[in-house]
Motif scaffolding. Structure first.
Motif, PDB file in Angstrom:
ATOM      1  N   ILE A  61       0.799  -1.231   0.000  1.00 29.36           N
ATOM      2  CA  ILE A  61       0.000   0.000   0.000  1.00 29.36           C
ATOM      3  C   ILE A  61       0.828   1.276   0.000  1.00 29.36           C
ATOM      4  N   GLY A  62       2.146   1.158   0.207  1.00 26.17           N
ATOM      5  CA  GLY A  62       2.982   2.358   0.289  1.00 26.17           C
ATOM      6  C   GLY A  62       2.895   3.205  -0.970  1.00 26.17           C
ATOM      7  N   LEU A  63       2.945   2.544  -2.132  1.00 30.12           N
ATOM      8  CA  LEU A  63       2.894   3.266  -3.404  1.00 30.12           C
ATOM      9  C   LEU A  63       1.531   3.943  -3.584  1.00 30.12           C
ATOM     10  N   ILE A  64       0.460   3.217  -3.251  1.00 29.73           N
ATOM     11  CA  ILE A  64      -0.895   3.769  -3.405  1.00 29.73           C
ATOM     12  C   ILE A  64      -1.071   4.983  -2.512  1.00 29.73           C
ATOM     13  N   PHE A  65      -0.640   4.875  -1.256  1.00 31.10           N
ATOM     14  CA  PHE A  65      -0.764   5.992  -0.320  1.00 31.10           C
ATOM     15  C   PHE A  65       0.036   7.200  -0.787  1.00 31.10           C
ATOM     16  N   GLY A  66       1.294   6.924  -1.167  1.00 31.90           N
ATOM     17  CA  GLY A  66       2.165   8.021  -1.569  1.00 31.90           C
ATOM     18  C   GLY A  66       1.619   8.773  -2.769  1.00 31.90           C
ATOM     19  N   MET A  67       1.232   8.028  -3.810  1.00 33.55           N
ATOM     20  CA  MET A  67       0.677   8.655  -5.011  1.00 33.55           C
ATOM     21  C   MET A  67      -0.653   9.349  -4.698  1.00 33.55           C
ATOM     22  N   GLY A  68      -1.466   8.712  -3.860  1.00 33.49           N
ATOM     23  CA  GLY A  68      -2.757   9.292  -3.495  1.00 33.49           C
ATOM     24  C   GLY A  68      -2.614  10.597  -2.741  1.00 33.49           C
ATOM     25  N   ALA A  69      -1.655  10.629  -1.820  1.00 33.07           N
ATOM     26  CA  ALA A  69      -1.427  11.852  -1.045  1.00 33.07           C
ATOM     27  C   ALA A  69      -0.955  12.990  -1.944  1.00 33.07           C
ATOM     28  N   MET A  70      -0.042  12.686  -2.875  1.00 32.56           N
ATOM     29  CA  MET A  70       0.471  13.720  -3.788  1.00 32.56           C
ATOM     30  C   MET A  70      -0.616  14.202  -4.752  1.00 32.56           C
ATOM     31  N   LEU A  71      -1.439  13.262  -5.243  1.00 30.33           N
ATOM     32  CA  LEU A  71      -2.556  13.630  -6.122  1.00 30.33           C
ATOM     33  C   LEU A  71      -3.499  14.603  -5.416  1.00 30.33           C
ATOM     34  N   GLY A  72      -3.894  14.249  -4.195  1.00 29.98           N
ATOM     35  CA  GLY A  72      -4.799  15.109  -3.436  1.00 29.98           C
ATOM     36  C   GLY A  72      -4.213  16.480  -3.167  1.00 29.98           C
ATOM     37  N   ARG A  73      -2.924  16.521  -2.841  1.00 26.55           N
ATOM     38  CA  ARG A  73      -2.285  17.805  -2.538  1.00 26.55           C
ATOM     39  C   ARG A  73      -2.198  18.692  -3.785  1.00 26.55           C
ATOM     40  N   LEU A  74      -1.909  18.103  -4.939  1.00 31.35           N
ATOM     41  CA  LEU A  74      -1.846  18.888  -6.180  1.00 31.35           C
ATOM     42  C   LEU A  74      -3.211  19.495  -6.527  1.00 31.35           C
ATOM     43  N   ILE A  75      -4.263  18.694  -6.347  1.00 29.64           N
ATOM     44  CA  ILE A  75      -5.620  19.195  -6.628  1.00 29.64           C
ATOM     45  C   ILE A  75      -5.989  20.307  -5.655  1.00 29.64           C
ATOM     46  N   ALA A  76      -5.578  20.145  -4.389  1.00 32.35           N
ATOM     47  CA  ALA A  76      -5.889  21.156  -3.375  1.00 32.35           C
ATOM     48  C   ALA A  76      -5.079  22.432  -3.586  1.00 32.35           C
ATOM     49  N   SER A 272      -2.193   0.384  -8.053  1.00 30.69           N
ATOM     50  CA  SER A 272      -0.895   1.066  -8.070  1.00 30.69           C
ATOM     51  C   SER A 272      -0.681   1.800  -9.397  1.00 30.69           C
ATOM     52  N   THR A 273      -1.002   1.129 -10.517  1.00 31.05           N
ATOM     53  CA  THR A 273      -0.868   1.773 -11.824  1.00 31.05           C
ATOM     54  C   THR A 273      -1.818   2.955 -11.951  1.00 31.05           C
ATOM     55  N   ALA A 274      -3.058   2.762 -11.496  1.00 34.39           N
ATOM     56  CA  ALA A 274      -4.073   3.819 -11.591  1.00 34.39           C
ATOM     57  C   ALA A 274      -3.648   5.069 -10.830  1.00 34.39           C
ATOM     58  N   MET A 275      -3.093   4.898  -9.642  1.00 34.55           N
ATOM     59  CA  MET A 275      -2.671   6.053  -8.847  1.00 34.55           C
ATOM     60  C   MET A 275      -1.465   6.741  -9.486  1.00 34.55           C
ATOM     61  N   THR A 276      -0.557   5.954 -10.070  1.00 37.28           N
ATOM     62  CA  THR A 276       0.614   6.546 -10.737  1.00 37.28           C
ATOM     63  C   THR A 276       0.195   7.361 -11.961  1.00 37.28           C
ATOM     64  N   LEU A 277      -0.677   6.796 -12.790  1.00 38.85           N
ATOM     65  CA  LEU A 277      -1.165   7.516 -13.976  1.00 38.85           C
ATOM     66  C   LEU A 277      -1.962   8.756 -13.579  1.00 38.85           C
ATOM     67  N   SER A 278      -2.723   8.649 -12.495  1.00 36.25           N
ATOM     68  CA  SER A 278      -3.530   9.790 -12.026  1.00 36.25           C
ATOM     69  C   SER A 278      -2.642  10.927 -11.543  1.00 36.25           C
ATOM     70  N   LEU A 279      -1.546  10.573 -10.881  1.00 33.20           N
ATOM     71  CA  LEU A 279      -0.613  11.606 -10.428  1.00 33.20           C
ATOM     72  C   LEU A 279       0.029  12.313 -11.626  1.00 33.20           C
ATOM     73  N   LEU A 280       0.430  11.546 -12.630  1.00 32.10           N
ATOM     74  CA  LEU A 280       1.021  12.142 -13.834  1.00 32.10           C
ATOM     75  C   LEU A 280       0.019  13.070 -14.526  1.00 32.10           C
ATOM     76  N   LEU A 281      -1.257  12.651 -14.564  1.00 28.97           N
ATOM     77  CA  LEU A 281      -2.297  13.501 -15.154  1.00 28.97           C
ATOM     78  C   LEU A 281      -2.433  14.796 -14.362  1.00 28.97           C
ATOM     79  N   ALA A 282      -2.424  14.685 -13.015  1.00 26.99           N
ATOM     80  CA  ALA A 282      -2.578  15.871 -12.162  1.00 26.99           C
ATOM     81  C   ALA A 282      -1.405  16.829 -12.327  1.00 26.99           C
ATOM     82  N   ILE A 283      -0.197  16.286 -12.478  1.00 24.50           N
ATOM     83  CA  ILE A 283       0.981  17.148 -12.690  1.00 24.50           C
ATOM     84  C   ILE A 283       0.781  17.993 -13.951  1.00 24.50           C
TER      85      ILE A 283
END
Length: 448
Positions: A61-76, A272-283
């Motif tokens: 879950i480390g990767l999911i949490f890390g990517m999820g936290a960064m995704l949320g912070r970028l949106i915020a 894990s892939t979904a969260m990584t792709l979502s973070l790249l989209l948010a960037i």
């Protein structure tokens, strides 16, 4: 005897955290050692069990949490969450303002952790309440209901993600079923109950909120990303994981053999892939497209990870205690007690999680400890739906938020309520989320 040791371990954990003010992670590790030795585990195996529990829990879950936290912070930080909330509130209008807050909070809550969602949304509803001359509690209760429900039921939030991993459940299916369970739950707890609460604790609905929570980062609406792209970015991981789950469901039913298309969908639908792709989209959507320097975007990502560090350790500590309960034989002991019982595994998981949540305060720790007691009992049950057991555990972990829960104090202070008013509103509301979540999960168990 094993159950008495667990009960004393839980009591000791409470004393460490509440009486001696020890850090939750440190308390969990100390209690894990004590419980392991009390259960009679060989000394040479205790450290290995704790390390396996901590590492095994964080490994997936480390990767999911890390990517999820960064995704949320970028949106915020980009103002995307602000845009979603303000637009929906404008669209719904003054008469349906509670529905607007509930809907906006639910969408924002999917991407943001509970505490972050509350801190982000309180200033928005604070200003709206002031403009409409209504109590902030009237808008605050739908907001915290949505944030709590997404926290309890939906990946990539810590509890459901971690416990789905422990049970071996499909995270995509947990997400789909979780949304089905969460929708009626948030309507009951966030729209219907506040009308009753207004009669039970009327003084709460005269509160104007805490000014300190009303001066968070503000945005000019024209400087924020568009509503459509903000909404798409926030929901992108949900879309990808749902696609993966749908493929897993329909492929066997239609008799479709594996092919490149199916494999690609399953690959991008993996959490894990979904969260990584979502973070790249948010960037791109929240930053590069708006000419924000990459360094500034990475600063937001770094701050999100810094804030996540202690939460990850606490989750790991919960995993350590869970593993000790399994390796020490407590899980097997509980499984033997309930062997031949007609109790639904869904209800059993909910009940254990609810008891631990009331005792421990932390919903995430309660879910992981529940897994240690429930996993052995699932072995002898044919066709058990692991996704629904995951949701039941999440529902139980939401029950009766009170003084040993950091979220309780956050809600109380941000909405400016007294202790009695917080009990009459948020504690009851969180219990409704837990019970409604259980009922909806049991209904799904009958249907599926």
């Amino acid at each position: 005897m094993p159950l008495l040791i667990v009960a004393l371990g839980v009591l000791l954990l409470l004393i460490f955290i509440m009486k001696f003010k020890l850090n939750t992670f440190v308390s969990l590790v100390i209690v894990s050692f004590i419980v392991a030795l009390a259960l009679g585990m060989p000394m040479g195996e205790v450290v290995e069990s704790i390390e396996n529990g901590l590492g095994g829990t964080l490994g997936h879950i480390g990767l999911i949490f890390g990517m999820g936290a960064m995704l949320g912070r970028l949106i915020a930080d980009s103002g995307g969450a602000n845009r979603i909330a303000i637009t929906l509130i404008d669209k719904f209008g003054e008469k349906r303002i509670q529905w607007a807050v509930l809907f906006a909070s639910f969408i924002v809550g999917i991407a943001l952790f509970l505490e972050v969602a509350i801190v982000l949304l309180v200033p928005i509803i604070f200003s709206i309440a002031k403009e409409l001359k209504i109590s902030i509690v009237k808008l605050g209760l739908p907001m915290v209901t949505a944030a709590l429900a997404t926290h309890a039921f939906l990946p990539p939030h810590p509890g459901p993600t971690a416990v789905a991993s422990e049970y071996g459940a499909n995270i995509g299916l947990v997400l789909i079923y979780g949304i089905i369970v969460a929708i009626p739950t948030v309507i009951i707890a966030g729209i219907l109950y506040p009308k009753l609460a207004q009669k039970i604790v009327p003084t709460a609905f005269t509160r104007e909120g805490s000014e300190s929570f009303g001066v968070q980062k503000t945005f000019k609406l024209e400087e924020t990303p568009g509503f459509g792209i903000s909404l798409f970015t926030a929901l992108f991981p949900v879309i990808l994981m749902a696609l993966g789950a749908i493929v897993d469901m329909i492929q066997p039913a239609l008799g479709i053999s594996d092919n490149l298309f199916m494999n690609v969908i399953r690959f991008i639908g993996n959490s894990s892939t979904a969260m990584t792709l979502s973070l790249l989209l948010a960037i791109y959507t929240m930053g590069i497209r708006r000419n924000i320097p990459v360094k500034k975007l990475m600063d937001s990502c770094s701050s999100a990870i810094n804030a996540l560090g202690m939460l990850l350790l606490i989750i790991g500590g919960g995993g350590a205690l869970k593993q000790v309960l399994i390796d020490g034989g407590v899980g097997d002991y509980v499984a033997d007690i309930f062997a031949g019982s007609m109790m639904s595994p869904v209800f059993f998981a909910w009940m254990i999680a609810a008891i631990l949540r009331i005792c421990l305060g932390s919903g995430t720790v309660a879910t992981l400890t529940t897994a240690g007691l429930v996993i052995p009992s699932l072995a002898g049950i044919p066709d058990v739906n692991l996704e629904l057991v995951t949701l039941a555990t999440g529902a139980g972990s939401a029950i009766a938020s009170h003084v040993n829960d950091a979220g309780f104090w956050m809600v109380k202070e941000s909405l400016g309520m007294s202790l009695k008013e917080a009990f009459g509103t948020y504690t009851v509301l969180s219990t409704i989320v837990a019970v409604s979540g259980l009922v909806c999960t049991l209904l799904l168990d009958i249907i599926i």
